[in-house]
Design a protein around this motif. Structure first.
Motif, short mmCIF file in Angstrom:
data_model
loop_
_atom_site.label_atom_id
_atom_site.label_comp_id
_atom_site.label_asym_id
_atom_site.label_seq_id
_atom_site.Cartn_x
_atom_site.Cartn_y
_atom_site.Cartn_z
N SER A 80 42.60 34.28 51.72
CA SER A 80 42.25 34.43 50.31
C SER A 80 43.45 34.17 49.42
CB SER A 80 41.67 35.82 50.05
OG SER A 80 42.68 36.78 50.21
N SER A 84 42.40 31.31 46.99
CA SER A 84 41.70 32.17 46.05
C SER A 84 41.06 31.32 44.96
CB SER A 84 42.66 33.19 45.46
OG SER A 84 43.70 32.51 44.83
N ARG B 15 30.93 45.48 51.81
CA ARG B 15 32.26 46.12 51.81
C ARG B 15 33.11 45.63 52.97
NH1 ARG B 15 33.58 50.98 49.37
NH2 ARG B 15 32.18 51.67 47.74
N ARG B 17 32.98 42.91 54.49
CA ARG B 17 33.41 41.52 54.28
C ARG B 17 34.59 41.44 53.32
NH1 ARG B 17 30.80 37.85 56.62
NH2 ARG B 17 28.71 38.12 57.42
N ASN B 18 34.77 42.52 52.57
CA ASN B 18 35.93 42.58 51.68
C ASN B 18 37.08 43.38 52.30
OD1 ASN B 18 35.23 41.20 49.04
ND2 ASN B 18 33.43 42.45 49.39
#
Lengths: 215, 204
Positions: A80, A84, B15, B17-18
């Motif tokens: 990320s 991003s 959640r 996945r984050n």
């Protein structure tokens, strides 16, 4: 309820028959006899569910998965950071800024005319040379030509400096504010004006184009 | 962890996945038992069931995980993965020993008339007999019994997991229960065939 309806509408949990189905069993000996094993099987399966409910995967399975999750999560975070949402936006903005800078460099000494403006013309070198003779007089008209008025706080154009004249449409009131002599009744009109742009791209002087459009 | 128990599977999935490890743990603890038991009933092997449970949740961690909430519940999705892994495992091990040729077109035979096939057995014996009977079912009947009777999915959920119409699930359930009774009777009276048992009952 007949026998077929009884068997076709049995509830998923075999031991939970409805009152209507119980009524059919009370009336039909054949179905009642066949229902006995079914009920026993359903109750046995229910006991099995209760017994096996505690059965779970060994703890080491969760431990292994948690380790996998942590490594996966770390991988995702690194990804990320690399990819991003603002990465492509930043790339576009950087590209646009580079293009603008490049355009500014190219425009030094060559400012294209706006679409609604007459083609620019370079003041004749002879005029500049002639004006240079009067360089100390601070007379822009002598350098740029007839009718030019230096803009407030703008430095004067060096007689040897390259410049362009661009014809634009300007509100009469703006010309008055710049010190150009325009009658008050034309303040609301849009007037044609010549703007002298120095080699650094800044406007230095302006003059009102007479109604005939030519000097 | 308490805050996670009230959350839906989809919320926990979002959640995790984050990067929320607690959400992953909550989802795992909520669903692992059913997945493990399904794999164990289907494969008959604790080692295979462990591997399958682990693979199912690893699949959930992968970014290309194909879960689509529009097509069914997360629970159903997990069972679907587990089922595929079980089938692969069975194909490798050839552990499936059907009682008879598989096929929905097989007409159900009339049930043997026994009041209670588990009568006289202790609870432990009865459960053990049932477990063996379930294990001996042909795969397509075993999976509906495990999903609907043992893991208590409704027919609609089971149909999604199995990828077949709900009517097929219902008919397989009917047939599976008949086969279970037949198996239990057979085990209790090993020297007396089920078909031979009926005339004896009438003779008494």
């Amino acid at each position: 309820m007949n026998c077929r309806e009884f068997w076709e509408n049995l509830p998923q949990r075999g031991h939970d028959i409805t009152g209507e189905q119980a009524g059919h069993l009370a009336e039909c000996g054949t179905c009642a006899a066949q229902w006995g094993p079914h009920r026993a099987l359903a109750e046995g399966l229910h006991s099995m569910v209760e017994e096996w409910r505690k059965m779970e995967a060994p703890p080491h399975v969760e431990a292994g998965l948690t380790a996998a999750f942590r490594s996966q999560a770390g991988f995702r975070i690194r990804r990320s950071l690399r990819q991003s949402w603002w990465t492509p936006v930043f790339a576009w903005v950087s590209g646009a800024a580079a293009m603008i800078a490049l355009a500014a460099v190219l425009m030094r000494g060559h400012v294209p005319a706006p679409a609604n403006v007459a083609a620019p013309h370079r003041a004749p070198q002879s005029l500049v040379q002639m004006a240079s003779l009067d360089a100390d007089s601070d007379d822009d008209a002598a350098v740029l030509g007839e009718g030019f008025v230096r803009l407030p706080n703008a430095p004067r154009i060096d007689p040897n400096e390259d410049y362009n004249v661009v014809r634009v449409e300007v509100p009469g009131s703006a010309m008055i504010a710049m010190g150009v002599s325009v009658s008050e009744d034309r303040a609301a009109e849009t007037l044609l004006a010549d703007v002298a742009l120095a080699s650094d791209g800044t406007a230095r002087a302006v003059r009102l184009v007479p109604d005939g459009g030519t000097y | 962890m308490a805050q996670y128990t009230a959350q839906t599977d989809d919320e926990l999935l979002f959640r995790l996945r984050n990067g929320d490890e607690q959400a992953f743990a909550a989802l795992y603890r909520r669903r692992q038992g059913a997945i493990y038991r399904f794999a164990l009933h289907m494969s008959g092997s604790p080692a295979a069931a462990e591997d399958i449970a682990q693979e199912v949740f690893l699949a959930l961690l992968r970014e290309e995980c194909g879960y689509d909430r529009e097509r069914g519940t997360l629970s159903g999705y997990l069972f679907g993965i587990a089922r595929k892994l079980v089938l692969r495992n069975l194909e490798r091990g050839r552990a499936d020993v059907p009682l008879e040729p598989e096929g929905d077109e097989v007409a159900p035979r009339e049930l043997a008339v026994v009041d209670d096939p588990l009568a006289g057995l202790t609870r432990h014996e009865a459960i053990d007999a049932l477990r063996r009977a379930v294990q001996a079912l042909p795969r397509r009947y075993r999976e509906v019994v495990v999903l609907c009777d043992l893991e208590e999915l409704d027919y609609a959920e089971a149909a999604v997991v199995l990828g077949c119409p709900i009517g097929t699930v219902r008919s397989r359930m009917h047939r599976a229960r008949a086969l279970l009774l037949e198996k239990l009777n057979h085990d209790r009276k090993p020297r007396i065939a089920v078909d031979a048992w009926k005339p004896m009952r009438y003779a008494i």
